[in-house]
Design a protein around this motif. Structure first.
Motif, PDB file in Angstrom:
ATOM      1  N   GLU A   1     -14.112   1.223 -10.151  1.00  0.00           N
ATOM      2  CA  GLU A   1     -13.972  -0.068 -10.826  1.00  0.00           C
ATOM      3  C   GLU A   1     -14.424   0.017 -12.283  1.00  0.00           C
TER       4      GLU A   1
ATOM      5  N   CYS B   1      -4.821  -5.784 -10.990  1.00  0.00           N
ATOM      6  CA  CYS B   1      -5.895  -6.335 -11.810  1.00  0.00           C
ATOM      7  C   CYS B   1      -5.436  -7.660 -12.413  1.00  0.00           C
TER       8      CYS B   1
ATOM      9  N   TYR C   1      -4.671  -0.074  -8.932  1.00  0.00           N
ATOM     10  CA  TYR C   1      -5.280  -1.348  -8.555  1.00  0.00           C
ATOM     11  C   TYR C   1      -4.541  -2.503  -9.217  1.00  0.00           C
TER      12      TYR C   1
ATOM     13  N   ASN D   1       0.855  -1.177   0.000  1.00  0.00           N
ATOM     14  CA  ASN D   1       0.000   0.000   0.000  1.00  0.00           C
ATOM     15  C   ASN D   1       0.894   1.232   0.000  1.00  0.00           C
TER      16      ASN D   1
ATOM     17  N   LEU E   1     -10.680  -6.285 -11.067  1.00  0.00           N
ATOM     18  CA  LEU E   1      -9.852  -5.666 -10.041  1.00  0.00           C
ATOM     19  C   LEU E   1      -9.692  -6.645  -8.888  1.00  0.00           C
ATOM     20  N   ILE E   2      -8.456  -6.763  -8.393  1.00  0.00           N
ATOM     21  CA  ILE E   2      -8.155  -7.650  -7.273  1.00  0.00           C
ATOM     22  C   ILE E   2      -8.147  -6.847  -5.965  1.00  0.00           C
ATOM     23  N   ARG E   3      -7.294  -5.799  -5.928  1.00  0.00           N
ATOM     24  CA  ARG E   3      -7.227  -4.959  -4.728  1.00  0.00           C
ATOM     25  C   ARG E   3      -6.503  -3.650  -5.030  1.00  0.00           C
ATOM     26  N   LYS E   4      -6.769  -2.681  -4.182  1.00  0.00           N
ATOM     27  CA  LYS E   4      -6.082  -1.395  -4.279  1.00  0.00           C
ATOM     28  C   LYS E   4      -4.636  -1.578  -3.846  1.00  0.00           C
ATOM     29  N   MET E   5      -3.721  -0.957  -4.594  1.00  0.00           N
ATOM     30  CA  MET E   5      -2.297  -1.060  -4.264  1.00  0.00           C
ATOM     31  C   MET E   5      -1.730   0.235  -3.697  1.00  0.00           C
TER      32      MET E   5
END
Length: 172
Positions: free
Chosen positions: A58, A106, A104, A2, A76-80
């Motif tokens: 998204e 992806c 994100y 993050n 989308l997998i997760r926010k980075m």
């Protein structure tokens, strides 16, 4: 992972008006390569762009990835992380422009592609999707930071590329 960074140009404080834009950018890996967009000006950027009014982050990212790369089925997998750029607005010297870019991780669900739908400036720069090693993109973007006058976007992309490269090299 993050990350968070603010990139500010000097002398950009004391503005009564702040213009803000939210953008989303996709980090897509295949084996050890990233899907980036290459410009005919010899730089690389993450696929993505501004979120339209009434559009979710998204939906905006899925649309931008399709428009710039042609890949249709992305999730989308997760926010980075987030990078904020602040500079004097190029259209109004009395305003501060603030770009908030949210990155994100992806994944491409499949390889189905359509023709990219590029904006005028993207067509002019002949944006082309490429799979590239992060180190190569970092090296080329560093060269271009010194050559392009308006380059805060390159500082942003280089910062993120370096963060990703360090993270993934550490976790190999």
């Amino acid at each position: 992972m993050n990350f968070y960074k603010v990139i500010e140009e000097p002398n950009n404080n004391n503005y009564a008006l702040i213009k803000e834009r939210i953008a989303v950018r996709g980090v897509i890996y295949r084996k050890d390569k990233l899907l980036l967009v290459q410009s005919n000006r010899d730089y690389y950027k993450f696929p993505g762009g501004g979120v339209e009014k009434e559009e979710s982050l998204e939906d905006g990212l899925i649309r931008e990835i399709r428009e710039e790369t042609g890949y249709v089925n992305c999730q989308l997998i997760r926010k980075m992380g987030t990078v904020i750029e602040r500079k004097i607005d190029e259209y109004d010297n009395n305003a501060l422009f603030q770009m908030i870019s949210v990155y994100y991780l992806c994944e491409l669900v499949d390889e189905y592609k359509v023709s990219p739908e590029l904006d005028d400036y993207e067509n002019e720069e002949q944006f082309t999707p490429v799979w590239i090693l992060p180190e190569e993109a970092i090296r080329q973007n560093q060269i271009m930071i010194n050559q392009l006058e308006q380059n805060s976007f390159l500082k942003r992309e280089s910062f993120v590329l370096n963060q990703l490269n360090q993270f993934f090299n550490k976790n190999k």
